[in-house]
Design a protein around this motif. Sequence first.
Motif, PDB file in Angstrom:
ATOM      1  N   PRO A 126       0.824  -1.210   0.000  1.00 12.40           N
ATOM      2  CA  PRO A 126       0.000   0.000   0.000  1.00 12.40           C
ATOM      3  C   PRO A 126       0.857   1.259   0.000  1.00 12.40           C
ATOM      4  N   ALA A 127       0.276   2.339  -0.505  1.00 13.35           N
ATOM      5  CA  ALA A 127       0.972   3.635  -0.541  1.00 13.35           C
ATOM      6  C   ALA A 127       1.133   4.206   0.856  1.00 13.35           C
ATOM      7  N   GLY A 128       0.315   3.763   1.780  1.00 14.64           N
ATOM      8  CA  GLY A 128       0.401   4.233   3.152  1.00 14.64           C
ATOM      9  C   GLY A 128      -0.372   3.317   4.072  1.00 14.64           C
ATOM     10  N   LEU A 129      -0.178   3.547   5.358  1.00 13.56           N
ATOM     11  CA  LEU A 129      -0.800   2.710   6.372  1.00 13.56           C
ATOM     12  C   LEU A 129      -1.274   3.595   7.509  1.00 13.56           C
ATOM     13  N   LEU A 130      -2.512   3.397   7.951  1.00 18.14           N
ATOM     14  CA  LEU A 130      -3.053   4.101   9.101  1.00 18.14           C
ATOM     15  C   LEU A 130      -3.434   3.049  10.130  1.00 18.14           C
ATOM     16  N   VAL A 131      -2.823   3.148  11.315  1.00 15.28           N
ATOM     17  CA  VAL A 131      -3.117   2.208  12.397  1.00 15.28           C
ATOM     18  C   VAL A 131      -3.531   3.003  13.624  1.00 15.28           C
ATOM     19  N   THR A 132      -4.301   2.379  14.488  1.00 12.34           N
ATOM     20  CA  THR A 132      -4.731   3.042  15.711  1.00 12.34           C
ATOM     21  C   THR A 132      -4.138   2.320  16.909  1.00 12.34           C
ATOM     22  N   GLY A 133      -3.935   3.065  17.971  1.00 16.95           N
ATOM     23  CA  GLY A 133      -3.432   2.492  19.213  1.00 16.95           C
ATOM     24  C   GLY A 133      -1.928   2.296  19.210  1.00 16.95           C
ATOM     25  N   PHE A 134      -1.413   2.014  20.410  1.00 17.58           N
ATOM     26  CA  PHE A 134       0.027   1.842  20.575  1.00 17.58           C
ATOM     27  C   PHE A 134       0.393   0.441  21.037  1.00 17.58           C
ATOM     28  N   GLN A 135      -0.595  -0.369  21.365  1.00 17.19           N
ATOM     29  CA  GLN A 135      -0.312  -1.707  21.863  1.00 17.19           C
ATOM     30  C   GLN A 135      -0.215  -2.674  20.701  1.00 17.19           C
ATOM     31  N   ARG A 136       1.012  -3.075  20.413  1.00 18.48           N
ATOM     32  CA  ARG A 136       1.291  -4.005  19.316  1.00 18.48           C
ATOM     33  C   ARG A 136       2.258  -5.063  19.827  1.00 18.48           C
ATOM     34  N   SER A 137       2.176  -6.223  19.243  1.00 17.36           N
ATOM     35  CA  SER A 137       3.135  -7.275  19.578  1.00 17.36           C
ATOM     36  C   SER A 137       4.509  -6.874  19.051  1.00 17.36           C
ATOM     37  N   ASP A 138       5.537  -7.501  19.596  1.00 21.32           N
ATOM     38  CA  ASP A 138       6.895  -7.226  19.120  1.00 21.32           C
ATOM     39  C   ASP A 138       7.016  -7.561  17.633  1.00 21.32           C
ATOM     40  N   ALA A 139       6.378  -8.647  17.227  1.00 21.76           N
ATOM     41  CA  ALA A 139       6.431  -9.040  15.811  1.00 21.76           C
ATOM     42  C   ALA A 139       5.767  -7.974  14.943  1.00 21.76           C
ATOM     43  N   ALA A 140       4.623  -7.432  15.377  1.00 23.43           N
ATOM     44  CA  ALA A 140       3.940  -6.379  14.607  1.00 23.43           C
ATOM     45  C   ALA A 140       4.808  -5.125  14.545  1.00 23.43           C
ATOM     46  N   ARG A 141       5.463  -4.777  15.650  1.00 25.87           N
ATOM     47  CA  ARG A 141       6.370  -3.610  15.644  1.00 25.87           C
ATOM     48  C   ARG A 141       7.527  -3.822  14.662  1.00 25.87           C
ATOM     49  N   GLU A 142       7.999  -5.046  14.591  1.00 26.85           N
ATOM     50  CA  GLU A 142       9.085  -5.365  13.655  1.00 26.85           C
ATOM     51  C   GLU A 142       8.607  -5.211  12.213  1.00 26.85           C
ATOM     52  N   VAL A 143       7.405  -5.689  11.933  1.00 23.16           N
ATOM     53  CA  VAL A 143       6.837  -5.549  10.590  1.00 23.16           C
ATOM     54  C   VAL A 143       6.705  -4.071  10.241  1.00 23.16           C
ATOM     55  N   LEU A 144       6.180  -3.281  11.174  1.00 20.40           N
ATOM     56  CA  LEU A 144       6.030  -1.843  10.931  1.00 20.40           C
ATOM     57  C   LEU A 144       7.379  -1.157  10.756  1.00 20.40           C
ATOM     58  N   GLY A 145       8.377  -1.614  11.492  1.00 26.83           N
ATOM     59  CA  GLY A 145       9.703  -1.015  11.395  1.00 26.83           C
ATOM     60  C   GLY A 145      10.365  -1.212  10.048  1.00 26.83           C
ATOM     61  N   SER A 146       9.969  -2.248   9.341  1.00 26.24           N
ATOM     62  CA  SER A 146      10.575  -2.512   8.024  1.00 26.24           C
ATOM     63  C   SER A 146       9.791  -1.881   6.891  1.00 26.24           C
ATOM     64  N   TYR A 147       8.652  -1.286   7.196  1.00 24.21           N
ATOM     65  CA  TYR A 147       7.788  -0.682   6.173  1.00 24.21           C
ATOM     66  C   TYR A 147       8.317   0.700   5.810  1.00 24.21           C
ATOM     67  N   THR A 148       8.438   0.991   4.528  1.00 28.61           N
ATOM     68  CA  THR A 148       9.090   2.241   4.103  1.00 28.61           C
ATOM     69  C   THR A 148       8.133   3.338   3.652  1.00 28.61           C
ATOM     70  N   SER A 149       6.864   3.029   3.454  1.00 29.41           N
ATOM     71  CA  SER A 149       5.896   4.047   3.065  1.00 29.41           C
ATOM     72  C   SER A 149       5.360   4.747   4.319  1.00 29.41           C
ATOM     73  N   PRO A 150       4.608   5.838   4.145  1.00 30.04           N
ATOM     74  CA  PRO A 150       4.120   6.579   5.314  1.00 30.04           C
ATOM     75  C   PRO A 150       3.204   5.744   6.218  1.00 30.04           C
ATOM     76  N   ILE A 151       3.392   5.949   7.499  1.00 33.50           N
ATOM     77  CA  ILE A 151       2.547   5.319   8.524  1.00 33.50           C
ATOM     78  C   ILE A 151       1.996   6.421   9.409  1.00 33.50           C
ATOM     79  N   VAL A 152       0.690   6.372   9.630  1.00 32.05           N
ATOM     80  CA  VAL A 152       0.036   7.313  10.552  1.00 32.05           C
ATOM     81  C   VAL A 152      -0.565   6.499  11.669  1.00 32.05           C
TER      82      VAL A 152
END
Length: 152
Positions: A126-152
């Motif tokens: 996707p061109a971007g990602l919008l997620v809500t909340g701050f509680q994520r698993s370590d694996a989800a944080r790792e996935v988000l950390g490798s994503y290069t498009s905008p995240i809100v």
Amino acid sequence: MSSRRRRSLERVTLSDVARSAGCSLMSASRALSQPERVSDALRERVMAAVKALGYVPHTAARSLASARSNLVAVIIPSLSNAVFVDTVEAVQRVLMPAGYELMIGVSHYRPEEDERLLRAYLAHQPAGLLVTGFQRSDAAREVLGSYTSPIV
């Protein structure tokens, strides 16, 4: 199965549109993606062919060819909370006129579902990602950390 029957089950391609409009594949593509760069006559022929054939662009193929996506992934925890519904509606009101489409996922406040949705949606580039909340698993944080498009 007869060739006519088999063909009727296949999707109409941009090549079919170009052939019907009497132009090259590149001209048909340009008429649809950059209409200001072609003559009015060509644009009208291509649009008439699109309508007559029932052509629907293959967005996955377009994304591959252009290395761009018009998708924005949105992951919310619930559809029963008006705040999240209002947020999705506001995001859609802004993104639709800009040519973006939303993929909406609901995690139901479950970290494993949040991670599954992230992986599934990011596979679509996707061109971007919008997620809500701050509680994520370590694996989800790792996935988000490798994503290069905008995240809100």
